[in-house]
Design an enzyme around this catalytic site. Structure first.
Site, mmCIF file in Angstrom:
data_model
loop_
_atom_site.group_PDB
_atom_site.id
_atom_site.type_symbol
_atom_site.label_atom_id
_atom_site.label_comp_id
_atom_site.label_asym_id
_atom_site.label_seq_id
_atom_site.Cartn_x
_atom_site.Cartn_y
_atom_site.Cartn_z
ATOM 1 C CB SER A 113 -0.949 -0.036 1.207
ATOM 2 O OG SER A 113 -1.974 0.912 1.084
ATOM 3 C CG HIS A 267 -5.598 -2.658 0.632
ATOM 4 N ND1 HIS A 267 -5.049 -2.198 -0.552
ATOM 5 C CD2 HIS A 267 -4.968 -1.961 1.624
ATOM 6 C CE1 HIS A 267 -4.150 -1.270 -0.296
ATOM 7 N NE2 HIS A 267 -4.069 -1.104 1.010
#
Length: 286
Positions: A113, A267
């Site tokens: 991320s 994610h």
């Protein structure tokens, strides 16, 4: 890497954590030595996280590699000094200083991320010290926050606003529900591990307010085109935080990259698919 001496021969030192003053900030990092390894993995977590997020993959990867897992200032156990500039450029420079301090060789960057974007900044600053890059759902193409929010971050109560925003978004558990594909993967231990840095004092919220104004935008297409280090992009097909479209765009703009998409994954790839994550890392790094 640090070693001990046993009968005149170097042996593996047990894993350890340390806080060192690097580039004006207390930098927390964990070291997992492997004297039989000739490659090093440098792990960088994502926004609102810490090195805790790599807990499932480190035990397997440390069998084959040296590993350094670092907490991004001001997250986790790293410093929250408001004199520090919490920009991607400066954080990247801080991590590069750590790499030189530890005399790491044959380094592959692994970023998740926001950690992926910081890794790209590092690769742009000193590409010669990195062998490979692996990005898990890396942030990309985000602009700096609006000027109104930058102004707000200077106000005395800015940290209260940041804290309230986190609470209003559902807190740690609410945010975890948004980032995983299978909600059953969220455990009490997982919630506790992510929550811990935020319950000790309000220093993190003051630092996050400053982080919001220090953070510049993500690298431009022109800068990404300059990074020729072999790069593996790994994305969850059901990522709602950094959509797959971002991965496809990075794949176009990073000249020497390839994209792998994992089904039934959100994610938090290193936590949702640890076995697959380790396999991909081993195959790509070698």
């Amino acid at each position: 890497m640090p070693t001990t001496i046993d009968n005149g021969k170097p042996v593996n030192r047990k894993q350890y954590s340390q806080i060192s003053k690097i580039n004006g900030i207390d930098l927390y990092y964990e070291v997992y030595p492997n004297l039989n390894a000739n490659k090093t993995l440098f792990l960088i977590h994502g926004f609102l996280a810490s090195s805790f997020s790599f807990r499932y993959i480190i035990p397997e990867l440390m069998k084959q590699y040296h590993i350094i897992a670092v907490d991004i200032p001001p997250f986790g156990r790293s410093g929250k000094d408001l004199k520090y500039t919490f920009s991607y450029k400066n954080i990247a420079a801080t991590f590069i200083q750590l790499i030189h301090k530890l005399q790491l060789k044959n380094v592959s960057l692994i970023g998740h991320s926001m950690g992926g974007q910081i890794g790209l900044y590092m690769a742009l600053q000193q590409p010669e010290i990195f062998d490979k890059i692996i990005l898990f759902a890396s942030s990309g193409y985000l602009q700096q926050v609006r000027k109104s929010l930058i102004f707000l971050s200077y106000l005395p109560f800015a940290h209260i606003f940041v804290k309230k925003k986190l609470v209003d978004s559902g807190g740690v558990e609410g945010n975890l529900l948004k980032v995983v594909y299978d909600k059953n993967q969220i455990t009490e231990g997982m919630i506790k591990g992510y929550l811990e840095p935020y319950i000790e004092n309000d220093a993190i919220f003051h630092a996050l307010a400053k982080f919001s104004r220090d953070r510049e935008g993500d690298l431009s297409k022109e800068d990404l085109n300059k990074i020729h280090i072999p790069c593996l992009l790994v994305w969850g097909a059901h990522d709602r935080i950094v959509p797959l479209q971002v991965g496809k765009r990075l794949n176009q703009d990073l000249p020497n990259s390839e994209l792998v998409v994992l089904e039934k994954t959100g994610h938090l790839t290193p936590e949702e698919k640890p076995d697959e994550t380790c396999r991909l890392i081993k195959e790509f790094v070698g």
